[in-house]
Design a protein around this motif. Sequence first.
Motif: not given
Lengths: 243, 81
Positions: B36-57
């Motif tokens: 919406s305009g210059a704002t983008v809302r992205v929804t992501i899902t972890p590959t597995y429950s404990g995925c520690p890379a989600m913050d980096a992604i």
Amino acid sequence: MRTDDLLAFGDDALIASHRLAEVITTAPQLEEDVAVANLSLDLLGQARMLLSAAGQAMQPPRSEDDLAYLRDEHEFRNCQLVEQPNTDFGYTIARQFLFSQYQLGLYARLVDSADEPLAAVAGKAVKEVAYHVEHTGSWLIRLGDGTQQSHQRMQTALDALWGYTTELFRPDTHAVLDPATLRDDWDDAVGTALATATLKIPQTPPAAGPAGKLGRDGVHTECFGYLLAEMQHLHRCYPGGQW
Amino acid sequence: MTATQAVHDIIAAVPDPELPMISIADLGIVRAIEVSGATVRVTITPTYSGCPAMDAIRDDILAALRKRGLSGIVDMALSPA
């Protein structure tokens, strides 16, 4: 959404994860060090999601870290089974196998729950714990139907832990899912696995607590105090610490 | 090219932190994109429950959007699993 359920399932996963992490660097082979680390991480992920959800539902809201590091012993709702120590590798496998089999039955049912986020967490977790059951089940057979020594140690571990399994299925009609309804399937699966592993179903009586209170009521066994001391001391020593 | 498609390409190009030859879109981590305009809302899902890379992604997605002058919000969704 019941906070009690989220705490019970979240604390189970957190403490089970912690005990598995202790095994890293002491497993019988390098491949197994990697495997227990993976299982531990899966469980930690489940714990994070469940405790975050529990914390958001509290007044005032608390974070997953608040709940993991700042609660005292009597506030934890994990079953007594998951806090039992890694006396030897047989205990690790017995504890994780009995618990993972319970989690598999639990999550398989929660997938259809009307309760978000329980259903969402269960959707991911059921696939992971299916692997946990397979992995620990393989070791159960290998050790049970192994040498005389491995068989004896495996049976000893099962006998020592069996009394803590009754709590997993303690009836609770107020819970999102009455745990008593999971018992029969668990008995069948565990019975089949033990038979294949040439192990006997233990006859140990159920663990008893003061006035019948157990882990779900916040009453834990002696080893739990030491577990929390190790798990929490860094966070408590440096309040507000960031790195 | 629509605004959503252009944004999709930016996000789809974000590599997985562990496996930089694969993108987060390849791994099915990106679930929804709303512009919406210059704002983008992205929804992501972890590959597995404990995925520690989600913050980096999450950080990588926000950085990629910022480079194109867009502001982003990243939501985590656990389902569909």
